[in-house]
Design an enzyme around this catalytic site. Structure first.
Site, short mmCIF file in Angstrom:
data_model
loop_
_atom_site.label_atom_id
_atom_site.label_comp_id
_atom_site.label_asym_id
_atom_site.label_seq_id
_atom_site.Cartn_x
_atom_site.Cartn_y
_atom_site.Cartn_z
N LYS A 164 -17.00 -29.06 9.48
CA LYS A 164 -17.69 -29.51 10.69
C LYS A 164 -19.18 -29.74 10.44
CE LYS A 164 -14.41 -27.85 14.09
NZ LYS A 164 -13.36 -27.31 13.20
C1 PLP Z 1 -12.07 -27.81 13.10
C2 PLP Z 1 -11.29 -27.47 11.89
C3 PLP Z 1 -10.08 -28.13 11.58
C4 PLP Z 1 -9.45 -29.16 12.48
O1 PLP Z 1 -10.20 -30.34 12.56
P1 PLP Z 1 -9.89 -31.40 13.72
O2 PLP Z 1 -10.93 -32.42 13.57
O3 PLP Z 1 -10.01 -30.64 15.01
O4 PLP Z 1 -8.52 -31.89 13.50
C5 PLP Z 1 -9.42 -27.77 10.40
N1 PLP Z 1 -9.91 -26.82 9.60
C6 PLP Z 1 -11.07 -26.18 9.85
C7 PLP Z 1 -11.54 -25.11 8.91
C8 PLP Z 1 -11.80 -26.49 10.99
O5 PLP Z 1 -12.94 -25.85 11.24
#
Ligand code: PLP
Length: 523
Positions: free
Chosen positions: A119
């Site tokens: 993120k």
């Molecule tokens: C947010 C997140 C996801 C999922 O991502 P999306 O964009 O919501 O599909 C997967 N793995 C981790 C570690 C995350 O923080």
């Protein structure tokens, strides 16, 4: 480039308005008025570009130069990615998973940012965009005018909160309030959030659950007086800028693979994406639609498998009604070893639904007018129905369109553990995967694919971030020592000074009082 809501196409917004608004007032999500095509010579012109350079190219296709000048965009991107916040020079490096020649399986590591999770890639940029727009607005004001400020409010079970805090810390004219359920986030994630002691960062520990925190945030946004007074902003994964920022690593990894092949050879790529709210994989869909060559995108879900069930049945429903006769909406989110993907519905899926509805309308009514409005109405009807009865069933023609670009598989906790062990003990090359990445790795291994296909599994978190799952899966495996994957930064984090505001119960008024205390009136 303008943007409109998936639930009403008549109003068009600028990129700036789209980013600062987040969610459309009609409840829809913003999408671009069209999907731009790549420049004619992109394959040559972009072949050797770095992450920031590619980011400038891709972003400028979606942001008009009269909104952000090319020079300002370049500054923004370099301020985001050319900094010591990133621990790897390539930002999102590709790692071969085997020693085979040619290698057919790679991992795309997205976790080299400040909070060790994917993120960061988007939230570091979003923080800079927020402060760029606010500073521009404030610089245009006369002395004595009230400065425009943004108060970002969000709820987190761990991941989004820390990445948002790191993206916004120290930014002028922006403050951030992140609610987490007290004692219910992992110690590392709690430390990551609460050790950020910048004045504009406020961690609120709520005695309650994650759902309580989310309800409070929703109530704050719904309170029009409070919202207007404090200019609330959102950083959750529905913000368009987050999707846009994430398209870049699909291009970067395409070129990285291409450079390993004999000149003139085109790779057959298959991206496998661990998915929760459908943000990361949606970025891949935009890259595909823009013209990046790839096979079907692979959705890898954990036991919270609403997306996998949709691709198998055309039913988008919170609870699997085939398991419950005369089903009522029962059940909730399943707690898994991959908590960042524990969701009941996938918020960004609505954006894909819009494209499916649009193309379906185009096919059933070629040359029809008002296709955009038509698709918005369909999406609005679908989403209303998901809200009121918890499910929709899309027409077969829509499901076929979805299957053209995607395939989906589900992975349970036992398979996650087994996959972590399998890759760690691989005789060819040992890799320590986090439990989210393991969901993708498991699906990659189970898929049938044309010979020569190169698989790229997106790795969304550093293994040390989800230490319990990793040490649990590798307990008793000879030679495994968690200390070897634990970054030095995590050890010091646990001893650092913390700042956190405790709220005694899940009460929106108590949280409002905290915001008022720090923001004051006209402060
Ligand atoms: C947010 C997140 C996801 C999922 O991502 P999306 O964009 O919501 O599909 C997967 N793995 C981790 C570690 C995350 O923080």
């Amino acid at each position: 480039m303008k943007y409109f809501s998936t639930r009403g196409g008549s109003v068009e917004l600028s990129f700036e308005e789209t980013v600062l608004t987040g969610l459309a007032p009609d409840g829809g999500l913003f999408i671009p008025a069209s999907i731009p095509e790549l420049p004619l010579n992109w394959q040559q012109a972009w072949a050797h570009k770095s992450f920031p350079e590619l980011s400038i190219e891709v972003l400028s296709l979606f942001i008009s130069p009269d909104e952000i000048s090319p020079a300002d965009l370049a500054d923004l991107v370099h301020a985001t990615y050319n900094t010591s916040a990133w621990r790897h020079p390539e930002i999102t490096p590709l790692q071969p998973l085997t020693t085979d020649e040619p290698c057919l399986k790679y991992i795309l590591e997205l976790f080299h940012g400040p909070t060790y999770a994917f993120k960061d890639v988007a939230l570091q940029l979003l923080g800079n965009l927020f402060s760029y727009f606010l500073q521009r607005r404030n610089n245009a004001k006369s002395p004595g005018d009230v400065r425009e400020k943004l108060t970002v409010v969000g709820a987190t079970s761990g991941d989004t909160g820390s990445a948002a805090i790191y993206g916004l810390r120290g930014k002028p004219d922006v403050s951030i309030f992140i609610l987490h359920p007290k004692g219910r986030v992992s110690p590392i994630q709690e430390a990551q959030m609460t050790t950020v002691t910048d004045e504009n960062v406020h961690n609120i520990a709520v005695k309650g659950t994650f759902d309580d925190c989310q309800d409070i945030v929703k109530a704050l946004f719904a309170d029009t007086t409070f919202n207007a007074k404090h200019h609330l902003g959102a950083v959750n994964s529905i913000n368009w800028a987050r999707i846009l920022a994430q398209t870049v690593y699909y291009f970067l990894s395409y070129f990285a693979i291409r450079r390993t092949l004999p000149p003139g050879t085109e790779p057959e790529l298959q991206f496998i994406v661990p998915t929760g709210n459908f943000g990361d994989i949606l970025a891949g869909y935009y890259a595909k639609r823009m013209g990046l060559p790839m096979g079907k995108l692979v959705i890898a879900t954990n036991a919270n498998d609403i997306l996998t069930r949709f691709w198998k049945s055309g039913r988008y429903e919170k609870v699997d009604s085939s398991l419950i006769p005369d089903s009522q909406s029962v059940g909730g989110v399943v707690e898994t070893l991959s908590p960042a993907m524990d969701i009941l519905v996938s918020s960004n899926f609505e954006r894909l639904l819009w494209y499916l509805a649009f193309e379906n309308a185009q096919n059933t009514n070629p040359g029809g007018r008002d296709l955009r409005e038509n698709a918005c109405q369909t999406v609005k009807d679908w989403m209303d129905k998901v809200k009121s009865v918890g499910r929709i069933v899309v027409p077969d023609s829509v499901l076929e369109l979805a299957k053209r670009d995607f395939t989906a598989e589900r992975v349970d906790d036992a398979q996650i553990r087994q996959t972590i062990r399998e890759y760690y003990t691989s005789p060819s090359k040992s890799y320590t995967a986090d439990p989210h990445t393991a969901v993708g790795l498991h699906v990659a291994g189970a898929l049938t694919r044309p010979p020569g296909t190169i698989q790229i599994i997106l790795s969304t978190a550093h293994p040390a971030k989800f230490s319990e799952a990793v040490t649990g899966a590798l307990a008793g495996v000879p030679g495994f020592d968690f200390d070897t994957v634990l970054p030095e930064a995590f050890k010091t984090l646990l001893t650092m000074e913390r700042r956190v505001i405790e709220v005694e119960g899940p009460d929106v008024e108590l949280v409002k009082a905290v915001v008022e205390r720090f923001e004051g009136v006209g402060a």
